[in-house]
Design an enzyme around this catalytic site. Structure first.
Site, PDB file in Angstrom:
ATOM      1  N   GLU A   1      42.463  25.830  41.298  1.00  0.00           N
ATOM      2  CA  GLU A   1      42.420  26.166  42.709  1.00  0.00           C
ATOM      3  C   GLU A   1      41.934  25.472  43.726  1.00  0.00           C
ATOM      4  OE1 GLU A   1      41.962  30.584  46.056  1.00  0.00           O
ATOM      5  OE2 GLU A   1      42.333  30.643  43.556  1.00  0.00           O
TER       6      GLU A   1
ATOM      7  N   ASN B   1      43.964  32.621  47.075  1.00  0.00           N
ATOM      8  CA  ASN B   1      43.336  32.793  47.874  1.00  0.00           C
ATOM      9  C   ASN B   1      43.210  32.209  49.299  1.00  0.00           C
ATOM     10  OD1 ASN B   1      42.678  35.069  47.416  1.00  0.00           O
ATOM     11  ND2 ASN B   1      40.745  35.407  47.797  1.00  0.00           N
TER      12      ASN B   1
ATOM     13  N   ASN C   1      50.583  34.983  47.079  1.00  0.00           N
ATOM     14  CA  ASN C   1      48.920  35.225  46.626  1.00  0.00           C
ATOM     15  C   ASN C   1      48.359  36.809  47.004  1.00  0.00           C
ATOM     16  OD1 ASN C   1      47.043  34.504  44.353  1.00  0.00           O
ATOM     17  ND2 ASN C   1      45.821  34.964  45.733  1.00  0.00           N
ATOM     18  N   GLU C   2      48.557  37.699  46.048  1.00  0.00           N
ATOM     19  CA  GLU C   2      47.704  38.648  46.380  1.00  0.00           C
ATOM     20  C   GLU C   2      47.863  39.634  48.173  1.00  0.00           C
ATOM     21  OE1 GLU C   2      44.087  38.348  45.325  1.00  0.00           O
ATOM     22  OE2 GLU C   2      44.620  38.139  43.370  1.00  0.00           O
TER      23      GLU C   2
ATOM     24  N   TYR D   1      41.176  40.965  36.267  1.00  0.00           N
ATOM     25  CA  TYR D   1      39.915  40.892  36.389  1.00  0.00           C
ATOM     26  C   TYR D   1      39.220  42.004  34.890  1.00  0.00           C
ATOM     27  CZ  TYR D   1      41.227  36.276  38.413  1.00  0.00           C
ATOM     28  OH  TYR D   1      41.876  35.871  39.028  1.00  0.00           O
TER      29      TYR D   1
ATOM     30  N   GLU E   1      46.815  35.142  36.993  1.00  0.00           N
ATOM     31  CA  GLU E   1      45.280  35.704  36.589  1.00  0.00           C
ATOM     32  C   GLU E   1      45.358  36.450  36.096  1.00  0.00           C
ATOM     33  OE1 GLU E   1      43.047  35.769  40.633  1.00  0.00           O
ATOM     34  OE2 GLU E   1      45.016  34.312  42.208  1.00  0.00           O
TER      35      GLU E   1
ATOM     36  N   GLN F   1      39.972  30.850  36.143  1.00  0.00           N
ATOM     37  CA  GLN F   1      40.976  29.213  36.344  1.00  0.00           C
ATOM     38  C   GLN F   1      40.003  28.443  35.613  1.00  0.00           C
ATOM     39  OE1 GLN F   1      40.483  28.131  40.733  1.00  0.00           O
ATOM     40  NE2 GLN F   1      40.532  29.997  40.993  1.00  0.00           N
TER      41      GLN F   1
END
Length: 502
Positions: free
Chosen positions: A28, A73, A173-174, A245, A293, A350
């Site tokens: 990213e 993001n 994304n999200e 996460y 992710e 990442q």
């Protein structure tokens, strides 16, 4: 007496074929993931395009298969057109996601040149935060149409005569997250995702799509978000995303060691929700997951985007990992492999510098964090199919997740090479006497056994310190006919390889 674990495995009982895209990663435009991460002109290892060869070499050693780009993001405020064409004409923008100055030196063409260099497959995300179907369709045209159209001819003029033929596309994304630029309700996102999907597929009917699931199991909209989004997109989507996460909270080491059990429960809940939508639609289609992710991330240490100083190439979210983190990361990846029937894509978030297994210094070395080791070993050896191994294991009682299996196993079988692999995580603080009944196989022979044992030393801040997570020989493994006996060290991750036939 040590607690005991018994595992039974049979070649006829198959969970599913292992999709090599499970061993993906994520780059990213965040912090130093791109600039001084994969890209640093002037570095002693840089190629003619400015990419660091030392990072490319470690990417290959890690076993990375696919790479998601450009966010994250970041993508929800990204104008992809800023990153193509002559570099001297590209604008510098404020990235609203991470309050960073983005020079657009690296964009679509540069990233795709890097994937070609590293032999990885791109997974491209489009902006559905501040933009929509038109910009997304134009990007597909730029990347995938051979020529003869406005955007394909611009790509050719920019030096890429042949199309990139990108197969997999993430629709935003999200978008469930209030922190996301252009955050939407499930109904709003489902509508725009469906519109973008239809337009993009009209440009290239061969491409496939990932729609946004929940960015965390802790989201108050979790479950209902998936249901509503799939009501809009189920018939046309190929994958449903989930992000997860984990970190050690308030010294709760026991719960942290059980993170993969929570990860697996999250997966099964997402799958159940997707299958419920299928049932309501009287459909036999079974969506697969793109876990695009996942990682250990000490998010509680992050000050928040609103507190960041506006800089270019800032050091952001550069978590330094411990050997304990490596054990947990190895368990998380094994869980993805264990669910091979429903997990098609997974991206460690990442790749470089930002919560990453690879770290760099500008003008200096690139090195492996502790988490590099179990990930690389799994990617190298977990091939073929995942077997439906049955396990009887001691119970681990946790404060956060309740009672879970204290030992977890993932067994893979590659009939072409005769390789049988056992990935074993002992989440408890006691050694476990373990038996693997593989008597359904013939000629079972031990090849290698390696282990990583957690310690209490904390973050490993240098290359030399991080080498503490290098897998060591797991001694005492014996094979008697088709019965394997071994002792799993407390708080450990192990990979044991055999040859066999059926």
């Amino acid at each position: 007496m040590s607690p005991s674990t018994r595992i039974v495995v049979h070649p006829s009982y198959v969970v599913g074929e292992i999709d090599r895209r499970i061993f993906g990663s994520f780059v990213e435009h965040l912090g130093r993931a791109v600039y001084t991460g994969i890209y640093e002109p002037g570095h002693e290892t840089a190629d003619e395009q400015g990419f660091r060869q030392d990072v490319a070499d470690l990417t290959n050693e890690l076993g990375t298969t696919v790479v998601r780009y450009p966010g994250g993001n970041f993508v929800s405020n990204y104008f992809w057109e800023d990153g193509v064409g002559p570099r001297e004409e590209r604008p510098t923008r404020i990235d609203l996601a991470w309050r960073t100055l983005e020079p657009n030196t690296v964009g679509t063409d540069e990233f795709l040149a890097w994937t070609k260099k590293t032999g990885t497959e791109p997974v491209m995300a489009v902006n559905l935060g501040t933009r929509g179907a038109d910009a997304a369709a134009n990007l597909v045209e730029y990347c995938n149409i051979p020529g003869g159209t406005t955007w394909s001819e611009k790509r050719r003029a920019n030096g890429a005569d042949e199309p990139y033929a990108i197969k997999t596309w993430c629709l935003g994304n999200e978008m469930d997250g209030p922190w996301q630029i252009g955050h939407k309700t499930a109904d709003e996102y489902g509508t725009i995702a469906s519109q973008a999907l239809q337009a993009m597929r009209r440009v290239d009917p061969t491409i496939e799509f990932v729609v946004c699931g929940s960015s965390s199991r802790d989201m108050v909209t979790f479950g209902e978000w998936e249901r509503i989004v799939l009501e809009h997109t189920f018939d046309d989507a190929d994958y449903l995303s989930m992000h997860a996460y984990y970190e050690e909270h308030d010294g709760d080491r026991v719960s942290f060691l059980a993170s993969a059990a929570a990860f697996e429960a999250f997966m099964h809940e997402v799958i159940a929700t997707a299958d419920a939508v299928a049932a309501r639609k009287h459909s036999t289609k079974r969506l697969k997951l793109s876990v695009d992710e996942w990682n250990v991330w000490y998010l509680s240490r992050f000050a928040g985007e609103e507190n960041l100083e506006l800089l270019e190439q800032p050091r952001l979210i550069e978590d330094v990992y411990s050997v304990l983190d490596a054990v947990v990361a190895g368990d998380l990846l094994a869980t993805l492999v264990r669910n091979a029937d429903r997990v098609a894509i997974a991206c460690l978030a990442q790749l470089v510098n930002v919560i990453a297994p690879i770290m760099t210094e500008p003008g200096g070395e690139a090195w492996k964090q502790t988490t590099f080791y179990p990930i690389a070993l799994t990617a190298e050896h977990a091939r073929g199919v995942t077997l439906d191994a049955r396990i009887e294991a001691p119970t681990l009682t946790t404060g956060k997740y309740g009672d879970v299996d204290g030992v977890a196993s993932t067994i893979t079988w590659d009939a072409e090479t005769g390789s049988l692999v056992a990935i074993l995580s002992n989440r408890t603080d006691a050694a476990s006497e373990t038996t693997i009944d593989a008597s359904a196989f013939s000629g079972l022979t031990l090849v290698d056994a390696q282990t990583i044992i957690a310690d209490h030393a904390g973050p490993r801040k240098t290359r030399e310190d991080a080498e503490a997570a290098t897998p060591k020989a797991l001694d005492g493994v014996s094979v008697d006919g088709g019965i394997v006996s071994l002792t799993l060290p407390a708080e450990s991750w192990s990979l044991v390889r055999f040859t066999a036939s059926v």
